[in-house]
Design an enzyme around this catalytic site. Structure first.
Site, PDB file in Angstrom:
ATOM      1  CE  LYS A 153      -4.261   1.344   2.400  1.00  0.00           C
ATOM      2  NZ  LYS A 153      -5.059   1.127   3.614  1.00  0.00           N
ATOM      3  CB  VAL A 154       2.289   2.995  -2.568  1.00  0.00           C
ATOM      4  CG1 VAL A 154       3.173   4.163  -2.924  1.00  0.00           C
ATOM      5  CG2 VAL A 154       3.093   1.702  -2.518  1.00  0.00           C
TER       6      VAL A 154
END
Ligand code: G3P
Length: 218
Positions: free
Chosen positions: A87-88
Site C-alpha cells: 500500500k503506497v
C-alpha cells in the site's frame, strides 16, 4: 463485489472470516499502531498472522515517504507472502513506486485518494487497487460517493484494470451505494457489514417462526 475488513485486529479479522464472506484485509499505520504493533519484526510478524487467517489479499502500507524507502520496504513486505499488497500513498514518489512494483509483478494499493485525477494517475502507473476515502470526504462536506462514480466512469472509458477499493466506509448504506456504483471492493470494520443483516421484519418474522415451531414440537 469483494468485502475486505479494514483493521489490524486479529480477533476482528477472525470473526469476519468466520462469516464466510471475507475476501481480504486492509491495514494502515494508524490501525497497526492501535494494536500496539511497533518495530520491524513485530510489524512483519503481524502481517504474517493476518495472512494465516484470511485467504485473500492483505494490504500492508509502507511507512517511508521517499521512492527509495518505499521500494526497499515494499519489496520486503511483498516477499513475506504472495497475499501481500503493497500500500503506497498517492504522491509523486508513490506513483513512481507503483510503476516500479507493477513492472515487477508486485501487487499495489494506491491509498489516500481524494480526487479523480489521483485515481487516474494510480491506474496509469499500474496500481492493482485504488483506495478512494469516501467517509473522510463526507466528513468535509464533500460527496464521497460521487468520487467513486467518477473513478468508475474514467476506468470504464479506458478499460483500466485497477480495482476500485472503496475505503473509509463507515456504514451499511456506504456499502450498498458502492455496490450500486460498481466499486470492485469495499473495506470497512466488521460493524457496517453486520448492519447489512439488520431488518425489523426479519427479527419479528423470526420471532414468530420460533414461536410456531414450538407449537409443532408438541
Ligand atoms: O484504511 C483506510 C481507510 O479505510 C480509513 O478509514 O474511517 O479512518 O477514514 P477511516
Amino acid at each position: 463485489m469483494k468485502f475486505f475488513i479494514d483493521t489490524a485486529n486479529l480477533a476482528m479479522i477472525e470473526e469476519a472470516n468466520a462469516l464466510g464472506v471475507l475476501d481480504g484485509v486492509t491495514t494502515n499505520p494508524s490501525l497497526m499502531a492501535k494494536e500496539g504493533i511497533s518495530g520491524k519484526e513485530d510489524i512483519l510478524n503481524h502481517y504474517l498472522s493476518i495472512c494465516e487467517i484470511v485467504d485473500g489479499d492483505v494490504s500492508a502500507e509502507v511507512l517511508g515517504v521517499t521512492y527509495e524507502e518505499m521500494i526497499t520496504e515494499g519489496e520486503e513486505l511483498a516477499a513475506l507472502n504472495p497475499q501481500i499488497v503493497v500500500k503506497v500513498p498517492v504522491t509523486k514518489d508513490g506513483i513512481r513506486a507503483i510503476r516500479y512494483f507493477s513492472e515487477k509483478g508486485i501487487k499495489t494499493n494506491c491509498t489516500l485518494v481524494f480526487s479523480a485525477g489521483q485515481a487516474l494517475l494510480a491506474a496509469k502507473a499500474g496500481a492493482t487497487y485504488v483506495s478512494p476515502f469516501l467517509g473522510r470526504l463526507d466528513d468535509v462536506s464533500t460527496d464521497g460517493l460521487h468520487l467513486i462514480e467518477e473513478i468508475r466512469t474514467i476506468y470504464d472509458n479506458y478499460g483500466y484494470e485497477t480495482q476500485i477499493l472503496a475505503a473509509s466506509v463507515r456504514h451499511s448504506m456506504h456499502i450498498i451505494n458502492c455496490a450500486k456504483l460498481g466499486a470492485d471492493v469495499v473495506t470497512c470494520p466488521l460493524q457496517p457489514i453486520l448492519s447489512l443483516l439488520k431488518h425489523p421484519l426479519t427479527d419479528s418474522g423470526l420471532e414468530q417462526f420460533i414461536k410456531d415451531s414450538e407449537k409443532m414440537k408438541h
